[in-house]
Design an enzyme around this catalytic site. Structure first.
Site, PDB file in Angstrom:
ATOM      1  CD  GLU A   1      -4.295  -8.067   3.759  1.00 35.32           C
ATOM      2  OE1 GLU A   1      -4.014  -8.207   2.571  1.00 35.32           O
ATOM      3  OE2 GLU A   1      -3.446  -7.826   4.637  1.00 35.32           O
TER       4      GLU A   1
ATOM      5  N   GLY B   1       2.529  -2.821   8.391  1.00 32.60           N
ATOM      6  CA  GLY B   1       2.826  -3.129   9.787  1.00 32.60           C
ATOM      7  C   GLY B   1       4.259  -3.589   9.959  1.00 32.60           C
TER       8      GLY B   1
ATOM      9  CB  THR C   1      -0.899  -0.022   1.247  1.00 35.55           C
ATOM     10  OG1 THR C   1      -1.691  -1.206   1.194  1.00 35.55           O
ATOM     11  CG2 THR C   1      -1.804   1.186   1.317  1.00 35.55           C
TER      12      THR C   1
END
Lengths: 675, 675
Positions: free
Chosen positions: A437, A193, A154
């Site tokens: 997702e 993350g 992303t």
């Protein structure tokens, strides 16, 4: 607190230390709770293993979540890293392995409150997309945490639409390196993350350019921080993206790359490769690069979506059997709120949904295991169906479960709003699953595109994948049900769902055709139908879920009362869906007004039936008090005492009021002489 | 940051420093934004006053919310008290008074981020329920903050059901005192704001006992902390209830009372009194004691419910005009997400709802002002209708707006989930409104009880209150609409809503009658209908909202394009409600399948029409960047740069990684020699 430290084992004597209102709920169960737990676990031996693992983890103070609700983002992050590092040690000690049967129970027990999730996705990406040589080099390093990985897909300006990613990887033949750049602010990687503060490496997705030609998005292993002192590598700017609605323990990060060079060998190359002379070679579909994401979509459902709904149901239903409020009849004792029809109508459909999604999840995992084998053997035939199923079910299940957790939270009134109830963190956590997702609306539309194609094929008499063969069914124009008991027949409601899904798809197909025939460009026509297409995709997934629930119930042991109670839940799940989406079933007259009254009557009757078993049905999920971490939801139902005791531990009660001396005292001192 | 510090004034040159995608949205507005703002404010002079107040507050550093998303609960609380104290000073300086026209703009601007809200409810309770003597004694002390009040109604074990409160106040004739006790843990006061750490006094609600006889719940002024050193008064245990989903700045508290004595004069006694000899005297309905709560339910709607929805719409719509993602047609530039029908379908109905609720709020406030005058004159005739309206509208508006804010949050994808977007705090804040001041389901059922009574009266030809005269309407059995333009006629859709509300009420009345005639106890019968009764109450409120929107539009100036765009929004609000609740309108055939297709077509057409004005429509709400406090929603649309700049300020980027030396370094150091 000693009194309140009830554990799973206390259930042998359900009455001792347990709130009597809750205890009485357990004395009248129509089925064996222990046997239902074993059904959910897939066998009693799994239950034993799960419990042993929970015991081992929960007795270890490093994994304690006791003060979680009081911690800052920095404290949560530090604790999560500590847990992740400690877990490695623990696994070695216990003989648990990453590929062993234990791992799913470990993560169930940790409830996501641990670092290095994306490190696991990093490893999975290399396993799925890496060459044998890449796997041999990186997986041992990563599995021993000698490097810490992340997954940088992303960007600040791009999420679900991967083709639009702006990061570039230009092949430099001279040095045999890829040069990676995030050429503008919106190209910065954003959200991954483990990347903001922990990771040393990441899988960066970038547009591959060789000799000026773009070959689309590919994954590259990039080192981002020094292994010596953890400082950013040359050309790398990285940091934490700041506070979020939840996931305080995760260092979601940003990453800017300026002329960062990685060797040619760092492009994951199981399915494609840039050769030393710059020749680009591909084996199989480029879409395989998205397969990690497809599998992640399914794998998140268990721990991040369905278990949280089960926990929310456990908390809300136990609390609703303890909380008494107002009177059903004048002169009586105040009633348990679970005895109000409105409370049943909030909670019991969520409980039924938790079971429905548990079973569809099993179905999806089996399907994906098969698919994964095929793909490892370079057979990509199943990819379109798997992609459509993973998209649609990820969207449907996350949306439904998120709404379910929110309903549970609200159904607990003010106390549900306290962090100490455990419900707010379940909600803010599960909400993210609707976004990560793949954004749900985009996902539904991907499923819709697949379904429309299949519908056209089925209409033309061509073969279609197994999950959509129903599109060729010839159904009656009217539902044959005559009384309310008919709606407890699975045939009746499965057909109603099937008919509705087909009708929504066929009317979309017709509208698309009408628009294009009237001269509207096909893409514009698609956009004009998307509201209804998304609805059709959802109806398809809802139908499959109902059908799968019915089939699961048929296969259950009819002893121990389990098949019967599961049948009730299945009926409730199905009828609640019809009751809540009445317009879709009434629209073309498949159900009449009189039949809808029968649905409503049958549905409301079921609420009263299932209410009797509501507490045993959540007990069967078998969550320990520590894993619920809820003042409202513990097995013993001592909610008020626990709320009070936990509140004492808040930092707001541990120190002098920070506002008193500075702001309140000067005001109040003037009062003394005058009162 | 200088570049990003755009202010309202920059709108004079919409292009300077503004993201061009956002700027272009403003060049094509079909109406005058400034004039619409004036309509919303109730006149241009109010707009000027509001802006001047915003300017004065936002330029004062004490009121800054710049670091709000990074603060702990203790820091938020301290800042909120500081602001509350500073506000008093500021008001004196500026010549603003608590009863002046400025006060609503001050609180709009502070956006709830300040202490002493419950102190204001404390004052309002004394004003409404106190005798002249009590008002004369307490109001000056409270208004100068020489005491700090709270409002202690809710208990650990009791919320909305006030009759069940367990705190007792026993009159001791010998000493002329009331003795207050919370006799068990569930009787502890729990949740009152300003009570956990700040308040010196509270209005405690307790069951009044005189000579062993219970007279029901009454309000008492109780001192809980010393004015000298702020320590708890004898018999008082008080503290903070710990972390919540939001409202970190508020010290929601708990309070135990053990034989706490207050003088006879401390029972609020405008409407009832215990005389020195123990005689209990009442003037008027005992229900008047709940009137504070009734008015609070309406008064929270503006700042706590409708403005947050307006803010969420502003953030999400501006962002959706800046965010580009995927392509509507191959080969084109990526499209603004606001150009996707699915995004329009998420956001534009929320925008229409924000306007609808702004107008119904005006209507309710006027009604309550009238009611308040009557009650001050001891005419209680309006109480039942006011109570029913305040209950139903509090429930409907909070539920709708909460869902609207959540939709806005989710519609912004991952970035909406960052606290820096401003959306999470809007959501967690507004969510509480569904719970506080009466749980929504309970409230809907109170309204339903009123409506069923009125329906029976109307059926018997008896007179009914003004808001429910429609129950006597004779409506056609079928909607007369013939094409999709007919559904842009207010007569057509208002009648459809009216018919649906009447039908839901009449079928509930019939079911209740059927059940009781078949021998079911009336209270049990009521419980068996509550799911559908709550739905009927909601339908009633929805109908009134649509009708009021139509009437408001009719009265608007038809110049400057405002009436036209408001008509579009009104149509959208109405048709979205039919589209989303299709089952209720199709059920009895009032709308046919073909008519529902016309509704859908008309509704989807409207989305495309209103989309053109979407940005000007949120600009008209006239929020300053500081009041939005959102990296995504600022006037200039520089979303990516602002997200990046704000993230830098996070405490997670301000210090050494707390996990590195302790946990990561030991792992990674082993790697060096081996990589």
């Amino acid at each position: 607190m000693a009194l309140l430290d009830s554990s799973r084992h206390s259930r042998d004597s359900v009455l001792s230390g347990v709130n009597p209102d809750l205890a009485s709920e357990r004395l009248t169960a129509s089925f064996s709770v222990e046997k239902l737990t074993a059904v959910l676990d897939g066998g009693a031996e799994h239950t034993r293993m799960r419990r042993a693992i929970a015991e081992a983890i929960e007795s270890d103070p490093v994994f304690s979540r006791e003060n979680q609700y009081f911690q800052s983002q920095n404290e949560r992050y530090e604790a999560a890293v500590r847990k992740a590092v400690h877990l490695q040690k623990k696994m070695r000690e216990m003989g648990w392995t990453e590929n062993g049967p234990e791992v799913k129970y470990i993560h169930r027990c940790l409830a996501g409150d641990i670092a290095f999730h994306l490190h696991r996705v990093f490893m999975r990406s290399i396993s799925v997309l890496g060459s044998d040589k890449q796997v041999a080099k990186w997986i041992p390093l990563a599995s021993e945490h000698r490097i810490i990985g992340s997954y940088a897909q992303t960007e600040l300006g791009h999420g679900t639409y991967l083709q639009g990613l702006e990061t570039t990887a230009i092949f430099d033949i001279a040095t045999q390196e890829f040069i990676l750049n995030t050429p503008k602010i919106s190209a910065m990687k954003w959200w991954p993350g483990d990347m903001g503060r922990s990771a040393t490496h990441t899988i960066a997705f970038a547009q591959l350019y060789v000799r000026g030609k773009c070959y689309g998005v590919h994954p590259f292993i990039v080192q981002i921080r020094s292994l010596q002192d953890h400082s950013p590598c040359p050309g790398v700017t990285a940091g934490d993206i700041g506070p979020k609605m939840n996931f305080e323990h995760i260092d979601n990060g940003y990453l800017m790359l300026q002329n960062v060079r990685v060797p040619r060998e760092n492009m994951l190359s199981k399915f494609c490769e840039v050769q030393p002379d710059g020749t680009y070679v591909r084996w199989g579909s480029q879409k395989i690069n998205y397969f990690t994401m497809t599998t992640v979509r399914i794998s998140v459902l268990t721990d991040e979506v369905i278990l949280p709904l089960m926990k929310a149901c456990t908390i809300a239903i136990r609390y609703s059997a303890v909380r008494r409020q107002s009177k059903l009849k004048p002169g009586e004792q105040e009633a348990k709120i679970l005895d109000y029809q409105t409370q049943q109508q909030k909670l019991l459909p969520q409980l039924a949904a938790a079971y429905a999604f548990h079973f569809i999840n099993t179905y999806l995992h089996e399907l994906f295991n098969t698919g994964y084998q095929e793909i490892q053997g370079r057979n990509f035939d199943l990819l379109p169906e798997l992609h459509a199923l993973s998209s649609g079910f990820k969207a449907m299940v996350t949306q439904y479960c998120t709404s379910g957790v929110e309903i549970c939270l609200r159904a607990c009134g003010g106390h549900g709003y306290s962090l100490l109830s455990g419900l707010p963190s379940l909600y803010t956590n599960i909400l993210a699953s609707c976004i990560y997702e793949g954004e749900n609306t985009v996902l539904f539309l991907q499923t819709a595109r697949f379904l429309i194609k299949c519908f056209m094929a089925a209409s033309a008499g061509q073969p279609v994948p197994p999950s959509v063969t129903y599109l060729s069914s010839a159904n009656p124009r009217k539902c044959p049900a005559k009384d309310k008991l008919d709606f407890l027949s699975a045939d009746i409601y499965v057909k109603a769902y099937e008919q509705t899904a087909i009708r929504l798809l066929s009317s979309n197909a017709a509208k698309l055709q009408r628009l294009t025939q009237s001269g509207v460009d096909e893409h514009e026509a698609w956009n004009q139908c998307t509201v209804e297409l998304a609805k059709a995709a959802k109806a398809h997934c809802h139908y499959i879920t109902v059908k799968n629930f019915v089939e699961t119930v048929e296969k259950l042991d009819h002893k121990a009362g389990i098949q019967k109670i599961m049948k009730n839940l299945c009926d409730l799940f199905a009828l609640h869906g019809i009751f809540s989406n009445a317009g879709d079933f009434l629209y073309d007259g498949y159900l009449s007004e009189a039949q809808m009254d029968l649905v409503t009557a049958s549905y409301l009757d079921l609420l009263a039936v299932i209410r009797k078993d509501a507490v045993p049905l959540v007990d069967a999920f078998d969550f320990t008090d520590k894993s619920l971490n809820s003042a409202l939801g513990s097995y013993d139902g001592q909610v008020y005492q626990r709320l009070y005791e936990w509140a004492q531990k808040s930092p707001t009660n541990q120190q002098e009021n920070p506002a008193y001396r500075k702001y309140l005292k000067p005001l109040l001192q003037n009062t003394l002489s005058k009162l």
